[in-house]
Design a protein around this motif. Structure first.
Motif, PDB file in Angstrom:
ATOM      1  N   TRP A   1      35.708  38.546  27.360  1.00 52.64           N
ATOM      2  CA  TRP A   1      35.386  39.462  28.448  1.00 52.64           C
ATOM      3  C   TRP A   1      34.419  38.822  29.430  1.00 52.64           C
ATOM      4  CZ3 TRP A   1      37.799  44.153  28.571  1.00 52.64           C
ATOM      5  CH2 TRP A   1      38.400  44.577  27.396  1.00 52.64           C
ATOM      6  N   ASN A   2      34.660  39.004  30.715  1.00 55.91           N
ATOM      7  CA  ASN A   2      33.740  38.597  31.765  1.00 55.91           C
ATOM      8  C   ASN A   2      32.831  39.791  32.047  1.00 55.91           C
ATOM      9  OD1 ASN A   2      32.389  37.893  34.058  1.00 55.91           O
ATOM     10  ND2 ASN A   2      34.207  37.371  35.252  1.00 55.91           N
ATOM     11  N   LEU A   3      31.529  39.613  31.782  1.00 57.16           N
ATOM     12  CA  LEU A   3      30.572  40.691  31.988  1.00 57.16           C
ATOM     13  C   LEU A   3      29.800  40.555  33.289  1.00 57.16           C
ATOM     14  CD1 LEU A   3      29.088  40.900  28.379  1.00 57.16           C
ATOM     15  CD2 LEU A   3      30.966  42.224  29.363  1.00 57.16           C
ATOM     16  N   ARG A   4      30.138  39.568  34.101  1.00 52.08           N
ATOM     17  CA  ARG A   4      29.394  39.305  35.336  1.00 52.08           C
ATOM     18  C   ARG A   4      29.920  40.072  36.539  1.00 52.08           C
ATOM     19  NH1 ARG A   4      27.051  33.289  35.435  1.00 52.08           N
ATOM     20  NH2 ARG A   4      26.361  33.282  33.300  1.00 52.08           N
ATOM     21  N   GLN A   5      30.683  41.073  36.325  1.00 57.45           N
ATOM     22  CA  GLN A   5      31.172  41.889  37.426  1.00 57.45           C
ATOM     23  C   GLN A   5      30.848  43.347  37.131  1.00 57.45           C
ATOM     24  OE1 GLN A   5      35.007  40.069  37.020  1.00 57.45           O
ATOM     25  NE2 GLN A   5      35.876  41.939  36.177  1.00 57.45           N
ATOM     26  N   LYS A   6      30.976  44.194  38.129  1.00 59.36           N
ATOM     27  CA  LYS A   6      30.592  45.594  37.977  1.00 59.36           C
ATOM     28  C   LYS A   6      31.342  46.268  36.834  1.00 59.36           C
ATOM     29  CE  LYS A   6      29.687  49.691  40.663  1.00 59.36           C
ATOM     30  NZ  LYS A   6      29.676  50.300  41.974  1.00 59.36           N
ATOM     31  N   ARG A   7      32.620  45.997  36.751  1.00 56.19           N
ATOM     32  CA  ARG A   7      33.428  46.548  35.656  1.00 56.19           C
ATOM     33  C   ARG A   7      33.976  45.372  34.843  1.00 56.19           C
ATOM     34  NH1 ARG A   7      37.166  51.727  35.325  1.00 56.19           N
ATOM     35  NH2 ARG A   7      37.767  51.356  33.190  1.00 56.19           N
ATOM     36  N   PRO A   8      33.468  45.159  33.608  1.00 53.94           N
ATOM     37  CA  PRO A   8      33.919  44.024  32.792  1.00 53.94           C
ATOM     38  C   PRO A   8      35.431  44.014  32.608  1.00 53.94           C
ATOM     39  CG  PRO A   8      32.016  45.064  31.809  1.00 53.94           C
ATOM     40  CD  PRO A   8      32.457  45.956  32.927  1.00 53.94           C
ATOM     41  N   GLU A   9      35.976  42.778  32.552  1.00 55.62           N
ATOM     42  CA  GLU A   9      37.421  42.613  32.428  1.00 55.62           C
ATOM     43  C   GLU A   9      37.735  41.538  31.403  1.00 55.62           C
ATOM     44  OE1 GLU A   9      40.725  42.630  35.770  1.00 55.62           O
ATOM     45  OE2 GLU A   9      39.674  40.726  35.725  1.00 55.62           O
ATOM     46  N   SER A  10      38.802  41.747  30.645  1.00 58.18           N
ATOM     47  CA  SER A  10      39.277  40.744  29.699  1.00 58.18           C
ATOM     48  C   SER A  10      39.962  39.634  30.491  1.00 58.18           C
ATOM     49  CB  SER A  10      40.273  41.370  28.712  1.00 58.18           C
ATOM     50  OG  SER A  10      40.847  40.385  27.903  1.00 58.18           O
ATOM     51  N   VAL A  11      39.462  38.396  30.328  1.00 58.11           N
ATOM     52  CA  VAL A  11      40.033  37.292  31.086  1.00 58.11           C
ATOM     53  C   VAL A  11      41.006  36.460  30.253  1.00 58.11           C
ATOM     54  CG1 VAL A  11      38.216  37.124  32.808  1.00 58.11           C
ATOM     55  CG2 VAL A  11      37.957  35.909  30.664  1.00 58.11           C
ATOM     56  N   HIS A  12      40.834  36.465  28.930  1.00 62.53           N
ATOM     57  CA  HIS A  12      41.750  35.747  28.043  1.00 62.53           C
ATOM     58  C   HIS A  12      41.838  36.486  26.722  1.00 62.53           C
ATOM     59  CE1 HIS A  12      41.985  32.278  30.657  1.00 62.53           C
ATOM     60  NE2 HIS A  12      40.671  32.211  30.691  1.00 62.53           N
ATOM     61  N   SER A  13      43.003  36.367  26.085  1.00 61.96           N
ATOM     62  CA  SER A  13      43.200  36.996  24.786  1.00 61.96           C
ATOM     63  C   SER A  13      44.000  36.084  23.876  1.00 61.96           C
ATOM     64  CB  SER A  13      43.946  38.327  24.927  1.00 61.96           C
ATOM     65  OG  SER A  13      43.178  39.246  25.653  1.00 61.96           O
ATOM     66  N   LEU A  14      43.767  36.245  22.594  1.00 61.94           N
ATOM     67  CA  LEU A  14      44.478  35.502  21.566  1.00 61.94           C
ATOM     68  C   LEU A  14      44.954  36.509  20.532  1.00 61.94           C
ATOM     69  CD1 LEU A  14      45.172  32.741  20.176  1.00 61.94           C
ATOM     70  CD2 LEU A  14      42.862  32.789  19.237  1.00 61.94           C
ATOM     71  N   GLN A  15      46.232  36.501  20.222  1.00 56.71           N
ATOM     72  CA  GLN A  15      46.805  37.465  19.281  1.00 56.71           C
ATOM     73  C   GLN A  15      47.369  36.737  18.071  1.00 56.71           C
ATOM     74  OE1 GLN A  15      47.190  41.064  19.673  1.00 56.71           O
ATOM     75  NE2 GLN A  15      47.630  40.797  17.508  1.00 56.71           N
ATOM     76  N   PHE A  16      46.858  37.045  16.886  1.00 55.80           N
ATOM     77  CA  PHE A  16      47.428  36.505  15.659  1.00 55.80           C
ATOM     78  C   PHE A  16      48.559  37.418  15.226  1.00 55.80           C
ATOM     79  CE2 PHE A  16      43.761  33.928  15.703  1.00 55.80           C
ATOM     80  CZ  PHE A  16      43.987  32.877  14.840  1.00 55.80           C
TER      81      PHE A  16
END
Length: 150
Positions: free
Chosen positions: A40-55
């Protein structure tokens, strides 16, 4: 591994297992019950998931995020340890196989990975704790076990 679409903070539907701050990076790593890991990128007003890994074929039981590292370690249910990149949440291809980590005289599976931690006094060493009590100090560079405790 499948990449998940970008999600907003709090919009994932899976139960949360653990959170790991990336110190001084403005980011957060979340581990969910559906065996997904999100950066998650927390450096913006509304945090956003920037990358994900799914097992897909094994459950994630623990994650270690060392301080000031570009890598993190994933311990899944089957006992192997995977090394993943923080840059894009992708697997590196480096795997600590459980049968290489345990003593060759041991013939039984040590169980799932229950604990991972990087050694604070020796860089490049990873402590792996298995469900059935086996503890291994793994040398990441030499790709072998330094010590084993049962």
């Amino acid at each position: 591994m499948l990449l998940q679409p970008r999600a907003r903070f709090g919009e994932t539907s899976a139960e949360l297992l653990s959170l790991h701050f990336l110190v001084n990076e403005g980011a957060l790593l979340s581990v969910c019950r559906d065996d997904s890991i999100h950066l998650w990128n927390l450096r913006q007003k509304r945090p956003e998931s920037v990358h994900s890994l799914q097992f897909q074929k094994e459950a994630v039981t623990c994650v270690e995020l060392p301080f000031a590292s570009q890598w993190f370690y994933v311990g899944p249910q089957r006992g192997n340890v995977h090394v993943a990149s923080l840059a894009d949440c992708s697997l590196s291809g480096y795997v600590v196989n459980w049968n290489k980590a345990i003593d060759l005289r041991e013939k039984t599976h040590p169980g799932q990975v229950k604990h991972l931690s990087e050694c604070p006094t020796a860089q490049g060493k990873l402590l792996i704790g298995f469900e059935k009590g086996t503890i291994v100090l793994w040398d990441l560079r030499a790709k072998l076990a330094d010590s084993r405790y049962c």
